[in-house]
Design an enzyme around this catalytic site. Structure first.
Site, PDB file in Angstrom:
ATOM      1  N   SER A 139       0.593  -1.270  -0.139  1.00 16.63           N
ATOM      2  CA  SER A 139      -0.069   0.033  -0.038  1.00 16.63           C
ATOM      3  C   SER A 139       0.812   1.274   0.061  1.00 16.63           C
ATOM      4  O   SER A 139       0.197   2.323  -0.231  1.00 16.63           O
ATOM      5  CB  SER A 139      -0.786  -0.183   1.229  1.00 16.63           C
ATOM      6  OG  SER A 139      -2.022  -0.956   0.971  1.00 16.63           O
TER       7      SER A 139
ATOM      8  N   TYR B  98      -3.897   3.498   8.001  1.00 21.68           N
ATOM      9  CA  TYR B  98      -5.281   2.757   8.051  1.00 21.68           C
ATOM     10  C   TYR B  98      -5.916   3.260   9.210  1.00 21.68           C
ATOM     11  O   TYR B  98      -6.105   4.687   9.609  1.00 21.68           O
ATOM     12  CB  TYR B  98      -5.033   1.193   8.312  1.00 21.68           C
ATOM     13  CG  TYR B  98      -3.967   0.679   7.562  1.00 21.68           C
ATOM     14  CD1 TYR B  98      -4.189   0.580   6.115  1.00 21.68           C
ATOM     15  CD2 TYR B  98      -2.907  -0.160   7.927  1.00 21.68           C
ATOM     16  CE1 TYR B  98      -3.338  -0.110   5.149  1.00 21.68           C
ATOM     17  CE2 TYR B  98      -1.947  -0.927   7.128  1.00 21.68           C
ATOM     18  CZ  TYR B  98      -2.372  -0.647   5.753  1.00 21.68           C
ATOM     19  OH  TYR B  98      -1.155  -1.473   5.179  1.00 21.68           O
TER      20      TYR B  98
ATOM     21  N   LYS C 235       0.567   3.438  -3.047  1.00 22.42           N
ATOM     22  CA  LYS C 235      -0.565   4.294  -3.527  1.00 22.42           C
ATOM     23  C   LYS C 235      -0.372   5.583  -3.194  1.00 22.42           C
ATOM     24  O   LYS C 235      -0.962   6.413  -4.092  1.00 22.42           O
ATOM     25  CB  LYS C 235      -1.906   3.800  -2.536  1.00 22.42           C
ATOM     26  CG  LYS C 235      -2.123   2.492  -2.532  1.00 22.42           C
ATOM     27  CD  LYS C 235      -3.214   1.914  -1.600  1.00 22.42           C
ATOM     28  CE  LYS C 235      -3.539   0.401  -1.352  1.00 22.42           C
ATOM     29  NZ  LYS C 235      -4.339   0.130  -0.289  1.00 22.42           N
TER      30      LYS C 235
ATOM     31  N   TYR D  43      -2.557  -2.110 -10.770  1.00 22.95           N
ATOM     32  CA  TYR D  43      -2.493  -2.247  -9.190  1.00 22.95           C
ATOM     33  C   TYR D  43      -1.822  -3.327  -8.714  1.00 22.95           C
ATOM     34  O   TYR D  43      -0.926  -3.136  -7.749  1.00 22.95           O
ATOM     35  CB  TYR D  43      -4.094  -2.131  -8.953  1.00 22.95           C
ATOM     36  CG  TYR D  43      -4.230  -2.200  -7.282  1.00 22.95           C
ATOM     37  CD1 TYR D  43      -3.857  -1.110  -6.414  1.00 22.95           C
ATOM     38  CD2 TYR D  43      -4.434  -3.431  -6.767  1.00 22.95           C
ATOM     39  CE1 TYR D  43      -4.000  -1.321  -5.222  1.00 22.95           C
ATOM     40  CE2 TYR D  43      -4.692  -3.490  -5.104  1.00 22.95           C
ATOM     41  CZ  TYR D  43      -4.441  -2.388  -4.446  1.00 22.95           C
ATOM     42  OH  TYR D  43      -4.515  -2.572  -3.242  1.00 22.95           O
TER      43      TYR D  43
ATOM     44  N   VAL E 234       1.084  -3.872   3.897  1.00 27.67           N
ATOM     45  CA  VAL E 234       1.155  -5.206   4.668  1.00 27.67           C
ATOM     46  C   VAL E 234       2.175  -6.036   4.486  1.00 27.67           C
ATOM     47  O   VAL E 234       2.378  -6.987   5.243  1.00 27.67           O
ATOM     48  CB  VAL E 234      -0.100  -6.038   3.965  1.00 27.67           C
ATOM     49  CG1 VAL E 234      -1.565  -5.384   4.193  1.00 27.67           C
ATOM     50  CG2 VAL E 234      -0.172  -6.162   2.519  1.00 27.67           C
TER      51      VAL E 234
HETATM   52  O1  DON Z   1      -4.447  -4.939  -2.133  1.00 25.47           O
HETATM   53  C1  DON Z   1      -3.943  -5.465  -1.368  1.00 25.47           C
HETATM   54  O2  DON Z   1      -4.750  -5.979  -0.424  1.00 25.47           O
HETATM   55  C2  DON Z   1      -2.421  -5.412  -1.283  1.00 25.47           C
HETATM   56  N1  DON Z   1      -1.778  -5.138  -2.506  1.00 25.47           N
HETATM   57  C3  DON Z   1      -2.129  -3.897  -0.726  1.00 25.47           C
HETATM   58  C4  DON Z   1      -2.579  -3.855   0.733  1.00 25.47           C
HETATM   59  C5  DON Z   1      -1.862  -3.014   1.692  1.00 25.47           C
HETATM   60  O3  DON Z   1      -0.956  -2.957   1.901  1.00 25.47           O
HETATM   61  C6  DON Z   1      -2.920  -2.386   2.644  1.00 25.47           C
HETATM   62  N2  DON Z   1      -3.566  -1.265   2.231  1.00 25.47           N
HETATM   63  N3  DON Z   1      -3.956  -0.206   2.401  1.00 25.47           N
END
Ligand code: DON
Length: 314
Positions: free
Chosen positions: A68, A250, A71, A198, A268
């Site tokens: 994430s 988050y 992003k 993505y 994550v």
């Molecule tokens: O889309 C997902 O679940 C992972 N590629 C990224 C999730 C992550 O790091 C948490 N996001 N806010």
């Protein structure tokens, strides 16, 4: 910052080892199967100063994927590609209080655009806004941008992580099809192609050093630390930093703002990118996550640093 280096150099290895102890209280993410291979007790940090100095400790050479954290940077690229009003016609500016992969509010609140660009639904829409005729072209532009910010032209997609997420991302897939049905993803947006972009940017592999360099550029308002050249317009950096403060950690963003008080974004894989405006960029990895999905040892280390050097912006 300059006056802090001697104490930082002396104390950082100790603070790191103290923080590492609580990694056992966290859990490595496993919903993307490939991420489960990360070492539970790892903790690494790099602090990059505006004068070019880099200080590292612990597992600073460990590779991990941005997840994430990417992003923030795809948002910046979309803003540079399309401008503020086009981007914010498709994604909002508010924190949600829901999980990062939630679909709840997409149906509850009108218009059904994602609340912000740092939740999955928002980031998927942002991926659709990156210029490029094909997923490969978009990914190439994203990679070129990330490489420039990281000062590392070897940054690449970890194909195993990309494939692992592609094969298991039922929830992201459902979010994306929902967005398509709501016409937030448009007629010519092929859902699977948007998702490919993505998943690929989430799977870009970095280490603490590259992460700290990306953070340093943001801490300098978008300027290249070596040349002073503008890599990102200042206004867009301001937008990104604000999202990092309000939604970067988050549903722990409020607590993080109180305990640490700097713009940050977690992923994550256990990465945290943080920055102290005008002073330094920080890259951390600690794969064991707390219940809110943030690196448990990484958060502790940042809290220690913020208290010692008065980093809070508030
Ligand atoms: O889309 C997902 O679940 C992972 N590629 C990224 C999730 C992550 O790091 C948490 N996001 N806010």
């Amino acid at each position: 910052m300059e006056q802090d280096w001697p104490m930082l150099t002396e104390k950082l290895p100790f603070w790191l080892e103290e923080s590492r102890k609580i990694a056992s209280a966290g859990k490595v993410a496993s919903y993307i199967p490939e991420l489960a291979r990360a070492p539970q007790d790892a903790l690494g940090i790099c602090i990059a100063g505006r004068d070019g100095r880099q200080l590292t400790a612990g597992d600073d050479t460990l590779s991990f994927t941005l997840q994430s954290i990417s992003k923030v940077f795809t948002l910046l690229l979309a803003l540079m590609d399309r401008g503020e009003s086009a981007v914010f016609s498709k994604v909002g500016m508010e924190p949600t209080g829901d999980n990062f992969n939630s679909m709840l509010k997409l149906e509850l609140v009108e218009p059904g655009i994602p609340f912000n660009p740092l939740i999955n639904a928002g980031a998927i829409v942002v991926s659709s806004l990156i210029r490029g005729a094909t997923p490969a072209e978009k990914t190439d532009r994203i990679l070129a941008f990330f490489r420039e910010l990281a000062g590392d032209d070897t940054l690449a997609v970890n194909e195993a992580v990309f494939r692992s997420e592609t094969a298991t991302a039922h929830r992201n897939r459902s979010l994306a099809y929902f967005l398509k049905d709501n016409k937030v993803l448009e007629e010519n947006d092929d859902v699977e192609k948007v998702l490919e972009v993505y998943f690929r940017h989430c799977a870009v592999e970095v280490n603490c050093r590259s992460l700290a360099r990306m953070a340093l550029v943001l801490s300098l308002g978008g300027k290249d630390p070596e040349t002073g050249r503008e890599l990102i317009p200042r206004r867009y950096v301001q937008i990104a930093k604000t999202f990092m403060v309000t939604c970067g950690m988050y549903n722990e963003s409020g607590e993080f703002a109180i305990r640490v008080g700097v713009p940050a974004k977690s992923g994550v894989s256990g990465g945290i990118l943080a920055l102290v405006p005008g002073r330094c960029g920080v890259g951390i990895v600690g794969p064991a996550l707390n219940r809110k999905g943030n690196s448990v040892a990484g958060m502790k280390l940042l809290e220690t640093l913020s208290a010692a050097f008065d980093w809070s912006q508030f």
